[in-house]
Design a protein around this motif. Structure first.
Motif, PDB file in Angstrom:
ATOM      1  N   VAL A 117      51.325  43.383  31.891  1.00 62.88           N
ATOM      2  CA  VAL A 117      50.149  43.272  31.047  1.00 62.88           C
ATOM      3  C   VAL A 117      48.940  43.025  31.942  1.00 62.88           C
ATOM      4  N   ILE A 118      47.912  43.830  31.757  1.00 60.61           N
ATOM      5  CA  ILE A 118      46.700  43.679  32.556  1.00 60.61           C
ATOM      6  C   ILE A 118      45.528  43.504  31.600  1.00 60.61           C
ATOM      7  N   LYS A 119      44.699  42.504  31.884  1.00 60.02           N
ATOM      8  CA  LYS A 119      43.540  42.218  31.038  1.00 60.02           C
ATOM      9  C   LYS A 119      42.346  41.958  31.942  1.00 60.02           C
ATOM     10  N   GLU A 120      41.216  42.600  31.657  1.00 59.68           N
ATOM     11  CA  GLU A 120      40.009  42.376  32.447  1.00 59.68           C
ATOM     12  C   GLU A 120      39.397  41.033  32.068  1.00 59.68           C
ATOM     13  N   ILE A 121      39.055  40.250  33.088  1.00 61.08           N
ATOM     14  CA  ILE A 121      38.443  38.935  32.893  1.00 61.08           C
ATOM     15  C   ILE A 121      37.051  38.953  33.519  1.00 61.08           C
ATOM     16  N   ALA A 122      36.032  38.610  32.735  1.00 66.30           N
ATOM     17  CA  ALA A 122      34.667  38.498  33.242  1.00 66.30           C
ATOM     18  C   ALA A 122      34.409  37.024  33.528  1.00 66.30           C
ATOM     19  N   GLN A 123      34.665  36.621  34.762  1.00 71.61           N
ATOM     20  CA  GLN A 123      34.525  35.220  35.159  1.00 71.61           C
ATOM     21  C   GLN A 123      34.107  35.193  36.625  1.00 71.61           C
ATOM     22  N   THR A 124      32.991  34.558  36.906  1.00 76.34           N
ATOM     23  CA  THR A 124      32.546  34.486  38.287  1.00 76.34           C
ATOM     24  C   THR A 124      33.364  33.440  39.029  1.00 76.34           C
ATOM     25  N   THR A 125      33.967  33.857  40.109  1.00 77.57           N
ATOM     26  CA  THR A 125      34.776  32.980  40.949  1.00 77.57           C
ATOM     27  C   THR A 125      34.640  33.461  42.384  1.00 77.57           C
ATOM     28  N   ARG A 126      35.237  32.753  43.297  1.00 75.44           N
ATOM     29  CA  ARG A 126      35.162  33.119  44.718  1.00 75.44           C
ATOM     30  C   ARG A 126      36.550  33.116  45.334  1.00 75.44           C
ATOM     31  N   ILE A 127      36.662  33.836  46.417  1.00 71.08           N
ATOM     32  CA  ILE A 127      37.893  33.777  47.200  1.00 71.08           C
ATOM     33  C   ILE A 127      37.894  32.432  47.913  1.00 71.08           C
ATOM     34  N   ASN A 128      38.989  31.693  47.789  1.00 71.01           N
ATOM     35  CA  ASN A 128      39.016  30.399  48.469  1.00 71.01           C
ATOM     36  C   ASN A 128      40.257  30.187  49.330  1.00 71.01           C
ATOM     37  N   LYS A 129      41.197  31.134  49.312  1.00 66.77           N
ATOM     38  CA  LYS A 129      42.406  30.931  50.110  1.00 66.77           C
ATOM     39  C   LYS A 129      42.973  32.264  50.570  1.00 66.77           C
ATOM     40  N   VAL A 130      43.306  32.314  51.839  1.00 64.96           N
ATOM     41  CA  VAL A 130      43.985  33.458  52.429  1.00 64.96           C
ATOM     42  C   VAL A 130      45.319  32.953  52.953  1.00 64.96           C
ATOM     43  N   ASN A 131      46.386  33.656  52.659  1.00 66.21           N
ATOM     44  CA  ASN A 131      47.713  33.257  53.132  1.00 66.21           C
ATOM     45  C   ASN A 131      47.859  33.688  54.588  1.00 66.21           C
ATOM     46  N   TYR A 132      47.315  32.874  55.506  1.00 64.81           N
ATOM     47  CA  TYR A 132      47.287  33.197  56.930  1.00 64.81           C
ATOM     48  C   TYR A 132      48.680  33.409  57.521  1.00 64.81           C
ATOM     49  N   LYS A 133      49.663  32.717  56.987  1.00 67.09           N
ATOM     50  CA  LYS A 133      51.013  32.784  57.540  1.00 67.09           C
ATOM     51  C   LYS A 133      51.775  34.043  57.113  1.00 67.09           C
ATOM     52  N   ASP A 134      51.221  34.783  56.158  1.00 68.22           N
ATOM     53  CA  ASP A 134      51.884  35.998  55.707  1.00 68.22           C
ATOM     54  C   ASP A 134      51.867  37.042  56.823  1.00 68.22           C
ATOM     55  N   VAL A 135      52.918  37.821  56.902  1.00 68.28           N
ATOM     56  CA  VAL A 135      53.042  38.853  57.930  1.00 68.28           C
ATOM     57  C   VAL A 135      51.876  39.851  57.875  1.00 68.28           C
TER      58      VAL A 135
END
Length: 126
Positions: free
Chosen positions: A2-20
């Motif tokens: 299920v995919i639903k468009e969300i209109a909400q202002t947010t920011r990127i706050n985390k990158v999974n640095y340990k991921d390959v």
């Protein structure tokens, strides 16, 4: 899925640095990120039986980028690159992600998903 468009202002706050996916990309890890904003994104119904993980996360706890855990990598970006969806494309992280995808892409055979056919893809957050 299920995919639903969300209109909400947010920011990127985390990158999974340990991921390959990000291995060898960053000199150091930052605990707190406040990258450019995302104003619209698609809410993905995460399923515990799928084999994918979120590797870039938003402040609201949702994932912006998923990567499958299988040998043939697939990625799901949960927003759109047009300006009305945010300013992500003007950040260096966008270029980094595109280059890493190309790097992964060069190691697997061609894969095309027709967008005009009904498709079910399951993703999970680990």
């Amino acid at each position: 899925m299920v995919i639903k468009e969300i209109a909400q202002t947010t920011r990127i706050n985390k990158v999974n640095y340990k991921d390959v996916f990000f291995k060898g990309v960053f000199d150091k890890e930052k605990d707190q990120l406040s990258l450019l904003k995302v104003t619209k994104f698609y809410l993905v119904n995460e399923n515990s039986s799928a084999n994918a993980i979120g590797i870039v996360h938003l402040q609201n706890g949702k994932s912006l980028l998923y990567r499958t855990l299988k040998n043939q990598q697939a990625f799901l970006f949960t927003s759109v690159l047009q300006p009305e969806y945010g300013s992500f494309v003007s950040d260096i992280l966008y270029t980094t992600i595109v280059l890493r995808m190309v790097n992964y892409r060069s190691t697997i055979p061609h894969f095309h998903l027709p967008l005009d056919l009904p498709t079910i893809i399951q993703f999970t957050k680990k």
